[in-house]
Every structure is written in structure tokens, then in C-alpha cells.
Design a protein around this motif. Structure first.
Motif, PDB file in Angstrom:
ATOM      1  N   GLY A  39      42.317  62.954   1.181  1.00 26.30           N
ATOM      2  CA  GLY A  39      41.046  62.429   0.565  1.00 26.30           C
ATOM      3  C   GLY A  39      40.642  61.093   0.565  1.00 26.30           C
ATOM      4  N   SER A  40      41.611  60.130   1.065  1.00 29.97           N
ATOM      5  CA  SER A  40      41.586  58.636   1.078  1.00 29.97           C
ATOM      6  C   SER A  40      41.119  58.373   2.253  1.00 29.97           C
ATOM      7  CB  SER A  40      43.205  58.171   0.792  1.00 29.97           C
ATOM      8  OG  SER A  40      43.851  58.385   1.742  1.00 29.97           O
ATOM      9  N   PHE A  41      40.579  57.081   2.141  1.00 30.04           N
ATOM     10  CA  PHE A  41      40.246  56.108   3.137  1.00 30.04           C
ATOM     11  C   PHE A  41      41.141  55.107   3.718  1.00 30.04           C
ATOM     12  CE2 PHE A  41      35.859  54.924   5.086  1.00 30.04           C
ATOM     13  CZ  PHE A  41      36.366  54.051   6.101  1.00 30.04           C
ATOM     14  N   PHE A  42      41.776  55.285   4.634  1.00 29.23           N
ATOM     15  CA  PHE A  42      42.975  54.643   5.030  1.00 29.23           C
ATOM     16  C   PHE A  42      42.753  53.876   6.382  1.00 29.23           C
ATOM     17  CE2 PHE A  42      47.106  53.784   6.976  1.00 29.23           C
ATOM     18  CZ  PHE A  42      48.122  53.714   5.935  1.00 29.23           C
ATOM     19  N   ALA A  43      42.999  52.446   6.076  1.00 29.40           N
ATOM     20  CA  ALA A  43      42.746  51.498   7.328  1.00 29.40           C
ATOM     21  C   ALA A  43      44.218  51.156   8.041  1.00 29.40           C
ATOM     22  CB  ALA A  43      42.120  50.516   6.834  1.00 29.40           C
ATOM     23  N   LEU A  44      44.308  51.217   9.278  1.00 30.42           N
ATOM     24  CA  LEU A  44      45.237  50.430  10.041  1.00 30.42           C
ATOM     25  C   LEU A  44      44.636  49.211  10.703  1.00 30.42           C
ATOM     26  CD1 LEU A  44      46.604  53.411  12.309  1.00 30.42           C
ATOM     27  CD2 LEU A  44      47.964  52.217  10.453  1.00 30.42           C
ATOM     28  N   LEU A  45      44.906  48.090  10.178  1.00 30.00           N
ATOM     29  CA  LEU A  45      44.405  46.617  10.405  1.00 30.00           C
ATOM     30  C   LEU A  45      45.463  46.011  11.233  1.00 30.00           C
ATOM     31  CD1 LEU A  45      42.353  44.491   9.829  1.00 30.00           C
ATOM     32  CD2 LEU A  45      43.690  43.988   7.836  1.00 30.00           C
ATOM     33  N   GLY A  46      45.118  45.422  12.125  1.00 29.34           N
ATOM     34  CA  GLY A  46      45.879  44.349  12.936  1.00 29.34           C
ATOM     35  C   GLY A  46      45.225  43.731  14.169  1.00 29.34           C
ATOM     36  N   ALA A  47      45.854  42.656  14.650  1.00 32.32           N
ATOM     37  CA  ALA A  47      45.229  42.083  15.872  1.00 32.32           C
ATOM     38  C   ALA A  47      45.545  43.112  17.023  1.00 32.32           C
ATOM     39  CB  ALA A  47      45.922  40.881  16.099  1.00 32.32           C
ATOM     40  N   SER A  48      44.713  42.724  18.148  1.00 30.89           N
ATOM     41  CA  SER A  48      44.883  43.454  19.284  1.00 30.89           C
ATOM     42  C   SER A  48      46.429  43.418  19.954  1.00 30.89           C
ATOM     43  CB  SER A  48      43.959  42.783  20.550  1.00 30.89           C
ATOM     44  OG  SER A  48      42.554  42.982  20.216  1.00 30.89           O
ATOM     45  N   GLY A  49      46.730  44.887  20.182  1.00 30.33           N
ATOM     46  CA  GLY A  49      48.134  44.690  20.860  1.00 30.33           C
ATOM     47  C   GLY A  49      49.140  45.153  19.606  1.00 30.33           C
ATOM     48  N   CYS A  50      48.699  45.270  18.247  1.00 32.90           N
ATOM     49  CA  CYS A  50      49.822  45.509  17.353  1.00 32.90           C
ATOM     50  C   CYS A  50      50.164  46.828  17.126  1.00 32.90           C
ATOM     51  CB  CYS A  50      49.029  45.054  15.961  1.00 32.90           C
ATOM     52  SG  CYS A  50      47.837  46.254  15.327  1.00 32.90           S
ATOM     53  N   GLY A  51      49.461  47.936  18.146  1.00 28.26           N
ATOM     54  CA  GLY A  51      49.935  49.270  18.003  1.00 28.26           C
ATOM     55  C   GLY A  51      49.141  50.136  17.217  1.00 28.26           C
ATOM     56  N   LYS A  52      48.038  49.613  16.411  1.00 27.86           N
ATOM     57  CA  LYS A  52      47.350  50.544  15.666  1.00 27.86           C
ATOM     58  C   LYS A  52      46.556  51.655  16.293  1.00 27.86           C
ATOM     59  CE  LYS A  52      43.408  47.090  15.465  1.00 27.86           C
ATOM     60  NZ  LYS A  52      43.777  46.400  16.816  1.00 27.86           N
ATOM     61  N   THR A  53      45.946  51.161  17.554  1.00 24.25           N
ATOM     62  CA  THR A  53      45.025  52.270  18.183  1.00 24.25           C
ATOM     63  C   THR A  53      46.226  53.480  18.796  1.00 24.25           C
ATOM     64  OG1 THR A  53      43.153  50.845  18.550  1.00 24.25           O
ATOM     65  CG2 THR A  53      43.689  52.697  20.219  1.00 24.25           C
ATOM     66  N   THR A 383      48.085  35.294  17.322  1.00 21.06           N
ATOM     67  CA  THR A 383      47.814  36.790  17.348  1.00 21.06           C
ATOM     68  C   THR A 383      47.082  37.130  18.685  1.00 21.06           C
ATOM     69  OG1 THR A 383      45.778  36.560  16.106  1.00 21.06           O
ATOM     70  CG2 THR A 383      47.666  37.459  14.943  1.00 21.06           C
ATOM     71  N   GLY A 384      47.650  37.552  19.837  1.00 20.67           N
ATOM     72  CA  GLY A 384      47.054  37.554  21.125  1.00 20.67           C
ATOM     73  C   GLY A 384      47.100  39.142  21.527  1.00 20.67           C
ATOM     74  N   THR A 385      46.930  39.400  22.850  1.00 20.23           N
ATOM     75  CA  THR A 385      46.785  40.694  23.371  1.00 20.23           C
ATOM     76  C   THR A 385      47.933  40.996  24.330  1.00 20.23           C
ATOM     77  OG1 THR A 385      45.394  39.881  25.086  1.00 20.23           O
ATOM     78  CG2 THR A 385      44.288  40.498  23.013  1.00 20.23           C
ATOM     79  N   ASP A 386      49.076  40.444  24.420  1.00 18.62           N
ATOM     80  CA  ASP A 386      49.965  40.571  25.423  1.00 18.62           C
ATOM     81  C   ASP A 386      50.539  41.874  25.399  1.00 18.62           C
ATOM     82  OD1 ASP A 386      49.542  38.021  26.329  1.00 18.62           O
ATOM     83  OD2 ASP A 386      51.197  37.086  25.388  1.00 18.62           O
ATOM     84  N   LEU A 387      50.724  42.281  24.360  1.00 20.78           N
ATOM     85  CA  LEU A 387      51.409  43.831  23.957  1.00 20.78           C
ATOM     86  C   LEU A 387      50.425  44.834  24.386  1.00 20.78           C
ATOM     87  CD1 LEU A 387      53.794  45.250  22.820  1.00 20.78           C
ATOM     88  CD2 LEU A 387      52.657  45.302  20.516  1.00 20.78           C
ATOM     89  N   VAL A 388      49.497  44.724  23.975  1.00 15.96           N
ATOM     90  CA  VAL A 388      48.502  45.885  24.532  1.00 15.96           C
ATOM     91  C   VAL A 388      48.304  45.964  25.905  1.00 15.96           C
ATOM     92  CG1 VAL A 388      46.346  44.858  24.047  1.00 15.96           C
ATOM     93  CG2 VAL A 388      46.331  47.229  23.764  1.00 15.96           C
ATOM     94  N   GLU A 389      47.900  44.716  26.462  1.00 11.82           N
ATOM     95  CA  GLU A 389      47.781  44.701  27.837  1.00 11.82           C
ATOM     96  C   GLU A 389      49.004  45.227  28.553  1.00 11.82           C
ATOM     97  OE1 GLU A 389      46.607  40.722  28.417  1.00 11.82           O
ATOM     98  OE2 GLU A 389      44.538  41.111  27.639  1.00 11.82           O
ATOM     99  N   ALA A 390      50.251  44.518  28.118  1.00  9.56           N
ATOM    100  CA  ALA A 390      51.611  45.178  28.890  1.00  9.56           C
ATOM    101  C   ALA A 390      51.621  46.599  28.773  1.00  9.56           C
ATOM    102  CB  ALA A 390      52.655  44.775  28.243  1.00  9.56           C
ATOM    103  N   GLY A 391      51.430  47.183  27.392  1.00  8.00           N
ATOM    104  CA  GLY A 391      51.415  48.629  27.200  1.00  8.00           C
ATOM    105  C   GLY A 391      50.512  49.432  28.196  1.00  8.00           C
ATOM    106  N   ILE A 392      49.020  48.926  28.263  1.00  9.51           N
ATOM    107  CA  ILE A 392      48.119  49.742  29.100  1.00  9.51           C
ATOM    108  C   ILE A 392      48.838  49.447  30.635  1.00  9.51           C
ATOM    109  CG2 ILE A 392      45.646  49.413  30.045  1.00  9.51           C
ATOM    110  CD1 ILE A 392      44.882  48.272  27.176  1.00  9.51           C
TER     111      ILE A 392
END
Length: 399
Positions: A39-53, A383-392
Motif C-alpha cells: 500500500g505504499s508509494f515507492f520510488a526508485l530514483l537514479g540517473a540513466s544507467g543506474c539499474g532502476k528500470t 552521472t552519465g548513460t554509459d552503463l545503460v547504453e552498454a547494457g542495451i
């Protein structure tokens, strides 16, 4: 009042245990444990590529974890496909059917499951998102915020135990985004189910969420209530990513209930309870202070500053009037480029670039961090996007 609003909180808790995800040699999410109260509102917060999505997609069943388990309401669903999990997802793109009107978009999930009488439930959902008068319009006839509410209604009508939101406000302009933050919080409060919201927007997370998990490089850096994260960050990344922080390296010269520090030729005080790092005499500590906690006084009026306040001498390097406040950059022997935000109530016309000033603040408003950390961690340049781009790239190569 909709059919959801029966008891105060009828959501389902979410528990991740040792969950991780790797794409070849790239680790998008390192093993983490996470519990989201029902019943809570929970947020995963972070820059692009941090693993939240990626974390959200593992909850939804859209990504298979490399290790670990996903439990919903105490039930292990790790091996279940998405359509067998009691969750629904709202994406940034909304994915509304352009050839169907709003009523039929919302009714789609019910009709697909063979439900014959949908009018009552669809009407309730449209009332919940305050779009009852728009039922027969097509999506392209609505604003971005209205389309977003349709997407939420379409997801909620299936009565999921958990609603997952993947950057749902990212396509909206600032003013509309702020309006929709309040709308989403209202909807979550009314239906009472568990919302897990992924966002890179700090204000968005702090406005809506009961609990925020700040992610960095595939790990949860810190988790807690928004006010606690902002007022008492435990790392330089959290201090810089959630708003702006002035981080000043100082020498520890005394410990006890208060930590005594020296920076340049100036002594500062910090309550021991405000230190997340162990303070040892002879070692360094990072003293953090938020820009809005600092007061600027012209050097000619230094004698009017109350006793017991921390103070640093400085000179204004830049000033920017932004309406509600004036933002200053002040150079000091202690540190250059210190940020100060002063509300525009009674502006001192002498506070202009080149003016000698004293920065002063209540010691209780500071915080102490381990000086071994990078001072710039969590700033926009770091805080960049290298991790998410590499993962994709790795995921596409594997498919």
C-alpha cells in the motif's frame, strides 16, 4: 470513491532478495535486497544507467534475473511470465490505442479477459482519473497529462496488486509534470495499492513517494523517507544527486557531543549525531551544508551575526536572480564556488559580485560525510548513460 477504496491499504508487499541482472560482462544491477511495504508509494530514483528500470522490469517479469528472487505478497513469482503476475505497468509512451476512444482504451483489458459487463468499472476508473467527460474522445484529442491518466486508468481497471510506473511523466513539460505528480499521489492514496515508480527526477520522487531508494551504478546507495534522504544523506552521491550540497573538507580537531573542525583558519562545529562517518582527531571530514540553509551577510554587518553559528568569510563571485530566490556563488578560503540560495524577501542591494560577505548557518543544519568519497559524486557531470547504453548493446547482441 472507487471499488478499490475499501480498507485503508489493500496493496501487496514486494520483496526482492539477492536480485541481480547482467548482460554478458555488463552488470546492470548488482545483487540487492529490497522490501516495498504493501500500500505504499515507492520510488526508485537514479540517473540513466543506474539499474532502476532493469529492476522494475524484473519485478514485472519483462527481464529474467541473473540471480535472486521476486516475491509479491509472500509468493515467489520469479519464474512466472508477466501475464501471470498480479502487476500492471504504465510506460512513458502510454501506448494507448489511437483507433479506440478513451472508454474503449480503458475497457480493453476487461474485454480481453472476456468480461461482458464493463460499464460500471470503466465509469469508476474514468471518474477516478477525472476524465468522465472525455470518454468518447480519441487519445490524440487529449493533452499529454490526460493521456497519462488514461494509461493509469487502463492499468488499474485490471485490479493489479502492484502498479509499476516507468518514467510516466518524462514526456510532459515542467508545469504539467508537477500537476501530474499531485494527481498520481492522489490516485495512489485513493486506491490504496502498492505503486513502484521509476524516475530520474529528484523532485518527482520526493513529491510523491513515501519511500525513495536512490540507485547508483546498479546498487541502492541509500533508502528512506524523502526528508531523511535530503536532510541526512549518507554519501556524497546522495548529497549531490538530491538537490545541491556544499561539501567542505575540514580537519577534525575535537570530538564529543559536538565535532570540532578547522578549515583554513576557521573553526566549525557539527553535532556528533549529524555525522555518518566516524570522526577522529587528526583526520578529515566532509562538512555538508545545503545552499538554502546558509545566510549571507555583508562583511560590514558581521558583528550582527548571532553567536554559536558557523561562519566563513567569502567574496561573491556570481549572482543570479530567479524570481523566488537569488542564487549566489561565493569564493572562500575554505572552498571556491559555494552555493547560497537566499529567498527574495528583503534583498540587500550590497550583495553583488565582488562584495565581501560572511556565510553563516546553524550547526544543526550541517552533516558530516566520509572524506574518502569523491566530492563530485552524483553531480550532473558525474552521472552519465554509459552503463545503460552498454547494457542495451549487450542485450541486443544476445537476442
Amino acid at each position: 470513491m472507487t471499488a478499490f477504496a475499501t480498507t485503508g491499504s489493500n496493496g501487496t508487499d514486494v520483496r526482492l532478495t539477492g536480485i541481480s541482472k547482467a548482460y554478458g560482462d555488463v552488470t546492470a544491477v548488482h545483487p540487492l535486497d529490497l522490501s516495498v511495504p504493501a500500500g505504499s508509494f515507492f520510488a526508485l530514483l537514479g540517473a540513466s544507467g543506474c539499474g532502476k528500470t532493469t529492476t522494475l522490469r524484473m519485478i514485472a517479469g519483462l527481464e529474467e534475473p541473473t540471480t535472486g528472487t521476486v516475491e509479491l505478497g509472500g509468493r515467489d513469482v520469479t519464474a512466472l511470465p508477466p501475464y501471470k503476475r498480479p502487476v500492471n505497468t504504465v510506460f512513458q509512451s502510454y501506448a494507448l490505442f489511437p483507433h479506440l476512444d478513451i472508454y474503449e482504451n480503458v475497457a480493453f483489458g476487461l474485454r480481453r479477459r472476456g468480461v461482458k459487463s464493463v460499464r460500471k468499472q470503466v465509469d469508476e476508473m474514468l471518474d477516478l482519473v477525472q476524465l468522465g467527460d472525455y470518454a468518447r474522445r480519441k487519445p490524440q484529442q487529449l493533452s499529454g497529462g490526460q493521456q497519462q491518466r488514461v494509461a493509469v486508468a487502463r492499468a488499474l481497471i485490471n485490479h493489479p496488486d502492484v502498479l509499476l510506473l516507468d518514467e510516466p511523466l518524462g514526456a510532459l513539460d515542467l508545469k504539467l509534470r508537477r500537476q501530474m505528480q499531485l494527481e498520481l499521489k492522489r490516485i495512489q492514496t485513493e486506491v490504496g495499492i502498492t505503486f513502484i515508480h521509476v524516475t530520474h527526477d529528484q523532485e518527482e520522487a520526493m513529491t510523491m513517494a513515501d519511500t525513495v531508494a536512490v540507485m547508483n551504478a546498479g546498487r541502492v546507495e541509500q533508502m528512506g523517507a524523502p526528508a531523511d534522504l535530503y536532510e541526512t544523506p549518507r554519501t556524497t552521491f546522495v548529497a549531490n544527486f538530491l538537490g545541491t550540497s556544499n561539501l567542505i573538507a575540514a580537519d577534525v580537531v575535537g570530538t564529543g557531543d559536538d565535532v570540532l573542525l578547522r578549515v583554513s583558519d576557521t573553526k566549525l562545529t557539527l553535532p556528533g549525531t549529524r555525522c555518518t562517518a566516524t570522526a577522529r582527531v587528526g583526520e578529515k571530514l566532509l562538512v555538508g551544508i545545503r545552499p538554502e540553509k546558509i545566510t549571507l551577510t555583508h562583511a560590514d554587518d558581521a558583528g550582527t551575526i548571532a553567536d554559536g553559528r558557523n561562519r566563513l568569510a567569502g567574496r561573491i563571485a556570481q549572482s543570479s536572480f530567479i524570481g523566488v530566490s537569488t542564487q549566489y556563488l561565493v569564493d572562500s578560503p575554505a572552498a571556491s564556488g559555494l552555493s547560497v540560495y537566499e529567498q527574495n524577501i528583503e534583498r540587500d542591494p550590497r550583495l553583488v559580485p565582488g562584495a565581501d560577505v560572511v556565510l553563516h548557518w546553524n550547526p544543526d543544519h550541517g552533516f558530516g560525510l566520509d572524506a574518502a568519497q569523491a566530492v563530485t559524486a552524483g553531480t550532473p557531470d558525474e552521472t552519465g548513460t554509459d552503463l545503460v547504453e552498454a547494457g542495451i548493446d549487450a542485450r541486443e547482441a544476445a537476442t
